[in-house]
Design a protein around this motif. Structure first.
Motif, PDB file in Angstrom:
ATOM      1  N   PHE A   1     -41.434 -10.707  -5.278  1.00 34.39           N
ATOM      2  CA  PHE A   1     -42.367 -11.941  -5.609  1.00 34.39           C
ATOM      3  C   PHE A   1     -42.627 -12.276  -5.981  1.00 34.39           C
ATOM      4  O   PHE A   1     -41.984 -13.740  -6.498  1.00 34.39           O
ATOM      5  N   LEU A   2     -42.274 -11.826  -7.755  1.00 36.00           N
ATOM      6  CA  LEU A   2     -41.776 -12.268  -8.756  1.00 36.00           C
ATOM      7  C   LEU A   2     -40.559 -12.892  -8.522  1.00 36.00           C
ATOM      8  O   LEU A   2     -40.460 -13.573  -9.398  1.00 36.00           O
ATOM      9  N   GLU A   3     -39.663 -12.115  -8.311  1.00 38.70           N
ATOM     10  CA  GLU A   3     -38.106 -12.555  -8.729  1.00 38.70           C
ATOM     11  C   GLU A   3     -37.586 -13.201  -8.053  1.00 38.70           C
ATOM     12  O   GLU A   3     -37.413 -14.961  -8.944  1.00 38.70           O
TER      13      GLU A   3
ATOM     14  N   SER B   1     -30.836  -5.813  -9.762  1.00 37.10           N
ATOM     15  CA  SER B   1     -32.561  -5.814 -10.898  1.00 37.10           C
ATOM     16  C   SER B   1     -33.079  -5.150 -10.550  1.00 37.10           C
ATOM     17  O   SER B   1     -33.032  -3.921 -10.020  1.00 37.10           O
TER      18      SER B   1
ATOM     19  N   THR C   1     -39.427 -16.922  -9.736  1.00 36.08           N
ATOM     20  CA  THR C   1     -39.233 -16.766 -10.673  1.00 36.08           C
ATOM     21  C   THR C   1     -37.280 -17.580 -10.507  1.00 36.08           C
ATOM     22  O   THR C   1     -37.458 -18.558 -11.358  1.00 36.08           O
ATOM     23  N   PHE C   2     -36.650 -17.895  -9.540  1.00 38.13           N
ATOM     24  CA  PHE C   2     -35.224 -18.033  -9.577  1.00 38.13           C
ATOM     25  C   PHE C   2     -36.351 -19.708  -8.962  1.00 38.13           C
ATOM     26  O   PHE C   2     -35.894 -20.692  -9.398  1.00 38.13           O
TER      27      PHE C   2
ATOM     28  N   ALA D   1     -24.800 -11.772  -7.164  1.00 37.62           N
ATOM     29  CA  ALA D   1     -24.252 -10.520  -7.128  1.00 37.62           C
ATOM     30  C   ALA D   1     -25.649  -9.556  -6.414  1.00 37.62           C
ATOM     31  O   ALA D   1     -26.818  -9.849  -6.606  1.00 37.62           O
TER      32      ALA D   1
ATOM     33  N   ASN E   1     -48.297 -16.122  -5.609  1.00 39.76           N
ATOM     34  CA  ASN E   1     -49.429 -14.691  -6.236  1.00 39.76           C
ATOM     35  C   ASN E   1     -50.025 -14.484  -5.382  1.00 39.76           C
ATOM     36  O   ASN E   1     -50.603 -13.154  -5.521  1.00 39.76           O
TER      37      ASN E   1
ATOM     38  N   LYS F   1     -44.628 -24.590 -11.009  1.00 41.61           N
ATOM     39  CA  LYS F   1     -45.114 -23.505 -11.481  1.00 41.61           C
ATOM     40  C   LYS F   1     -47.224 -22.823 -11.350  1.00 41.61           C
ATOM     41  O   LYS F   1     -47.399 -22.069 -10.804  1.00 41.61           O
TER      42      LYS F   1
ATOM     43  N   GLU G   1     -38.489 -21.578  -8.899  1.00 48.88           N
ATOM     44  CA  GLU G   1     -39.572 -22.135 -10.309  1.00 48.88           C
ATOM     45  C   GLU G   1     -38.018 -22.550 -11.538  1.00 48.88           C
ATOM     46  O   GLU G   1     -38.001 -23.272 -11.372  1.00 48.88           O
ATOM     47  N   SER G   2     -37.341 -21.717 -11.577  1.00 54.82           N
ATOM     48  CA  SER G   2     -36.469 -21.866 -13.063  1.00 54.82           C
ATOM     49  C   SER G   2     -34.647 -22.920 -12.018  1.00 54.82           C
ATOM     50  O   SER G   2     -34.646 -23.229 -12.980  1.00 54.82           O
TER      51      SER G   2
ATOM     52  N   SER H   1     -44.109  -6.154  -5.057  1.00 57.87           N
ATOM     53  CA  SER H   1     -44.760  -7.158  -6.128  1.00 57.87           C
ATOM     54  C   SER H   1     -43.351  -7.362  -6.880  1.00 57.87           C
ATOM     55  O   SER H   1     -44.110  -8.774  -7.161  1.00 57.87           O
ATOM     56  N   LEU H   2     -42.276  -7.307  -7.459  1.00 64.38           N
ATOM     57  CA  LEU H   2     -41.077  -6.766  -8.343  1.00 64.38           C
ATOM     58  C   LEU H   2     -40.248  -8.121  -7.918  1.00 64.38           C
ATOM     59  O   LEU H   2     -39.643  -9.558  -7.967  1.00 64.38           O
TER      60      LEU H   2
END
Lengths: 287, 287
Positions: free
Chosen positions: B233-235, B173, B238-239, B169, B257, B248, B241-242, B230-231
């Motif tokens: 990198f984190l997004e 975000s 997170t994908f 999609a 990071n 982590k 890692e999950s 920054s958003l």
């Protein structure tokens, strides 16, 4: 030499209003204003003050801060309503002790937003939002920042408590790294400000030299706090969308994203207020 | 009245160097500098210029920008190496057409960081990093920003291409929302800057009134771009890692990071440079 009017042997003045207060002292001290031509120049003396005052006003944006502060207050109210709606209506409410550990986590976004971001932002714009004496504004500034800091620390504890009781790893994400950095810098900034500007207080020279750095460092920490908050909204929503079945275009997702947008807008207006002109007496020039 | 020295009937001058250039014109025009006492004041005339110049320098941070720009360049090199290491070594490389759609996505962080963040940051500090004539710096400033904008747009297209070809999609975000906002504002800012300051160019008055707003709006957009990066990198992490089994606390997570941290530090030094004093001629005062 007075920096305001460039007449020799005069005390250095910092602003036009300050200049006006000590104008009589100036006139008593100087022998230069006695010939008729110099009496004419004396009129210009005041004019120089006015010109200088304009320049000083322009050291910020040169526009009044008050309208920016009103918008900031409105956005603050909107952000508080939105974060409470999210955590109470959509996420089931807040609790420090609960079998549903998610309720412990919910304290985190609520306290970080209302505390660090909104109380912190309101603390920053105290000097621009209130037509009070400098000493009173300073007191409000430091108390609001103290409340922001305490709520921020409690909010961070809530996140750790939730992680520890749910077996979730701590301190692996960019949000957590930046968050710990921001709360530490916030604390250092508060202690530095207290010691330098409140008690025991540095010398007049040291304080006037420190204030632009206090403002600059404070704004950097605050913008980092805003960035960290945005990361938090995105991180939590990504978890909810990938594992708790929250719809990507659903009402909760829209609410969280719009709360983040309102938070960023609030922060923008806080920064705009801080570089604009105060309504009353303003003894420092931002940046 | 000259704002530099407050002598009446003199053209308004914008800076001490400007004042010195037109000093002879001043002296020819004024009848005020003839009595012996006024000859004494004439010496102060220059002193006022020096004082004013100091005040103007202090309108920024009052410290030289050059050291900040050196740190920014170093951080830029580090960030480029890190983002390439991540996407080529850890993520398998870059490709515009590929059966492994992840390689298409990998173009996104690389171009956004090297383009919008680093080229954009270097464009911002052009005025502070290079001891060149204003007109040349302006040309470099607008060309670097144009490259930043184009790379940014291509980088965004890579993300959409990856999403569309992988059935992911679009635009749900906070990262995507802010990203579209930032690229739009960046484009508007570039067009406004081109028309106002390059071709056809506004009047002298309009330009000098616009420049603080151009600087302020540009910095706000740039800080929003840093937040959006920054958003991102984190997004992405997170994908990974999950759902992609990235550890982590593993080396890739640490690299991502730290790339984000280096990016934020780079942006901080860009902002610090922009509010500090330029090495050579500097015809505008930031904010």
């Amino acid at each position: 030499m007075c920096q305001m009017c460039a007449y020799p042997n005069l005390k250095i003045e910092r602003s036009y209003s300050c200049f006006r207060r000590t104008q009589k002292r100036h006139e008593a001290k100087t022998k230069l204003l006695q010939t008729s031509n110099e009496n004419k120049l004396r009129g210009e003396h005041l004019e120089i003050g006015r010109q200088k005052e304009k320049t000083l006003k322009k050291m910020g944006l040169g526009v009044p801060a008050l309208p920016f502060t009103f918008v900031a207050h409105l956005l603050a109210v909107a952000a508080i309503v939105m974060v409470l709606l999210w955590n109470i209506h959509f996420r089931g409410g807040l609790a420090w002790e609960a079998t549903n550990k998610n309720l412990i986590f919910n304290i985190h976004p609520v306290l970080m937003l209302i505390g660090l971001i909104i109380m912190g932002g309101e603390a920053i714009i105290t000097y621009k939002a209130l037509p009070l004496k400098k000493e009173i504004k300073k007191l409000i500034h430091l108390i609001l920042h103290a409340i922001a800091l305490v709520l921020g620390i409690v909010g961070i504890c809530a996140a750790f408590k939730n992680h520890n009781e749910s077996g979730i790893a701590n301190m692996y994400s960019l949000h957590s790294w930046l968050g710990i950095g921001v709360i530490s810098l916030y604390g250092i900034q508060w202690i530095f400000g207290f010691v330098m500007f409140f008690y025991p207080g540095g010398s007049e020279t040291l304080r006037s030299q420190s204030i632009p750095w206090h403002v600059l460092f404070g704004l950097i920490v605050y913008v980092l706090a805003l960035g960290t908050a945005s990361l938090g909204f995105l991180e939590k929503l990504t978890f909810l969308e990938s594992s708790a079945g929250v719809a990507k275009y659903g009402s909760e997702a829209l609410l969280v994203n719009f709360t983040a947008i309102v938070t960023i807008l609030f922060g923008t207006f806080v920064v705009l207020s801080s570089i604009s002109s105060a309504p009353g007496e303003d003894d420092y020039s931002p940046i």
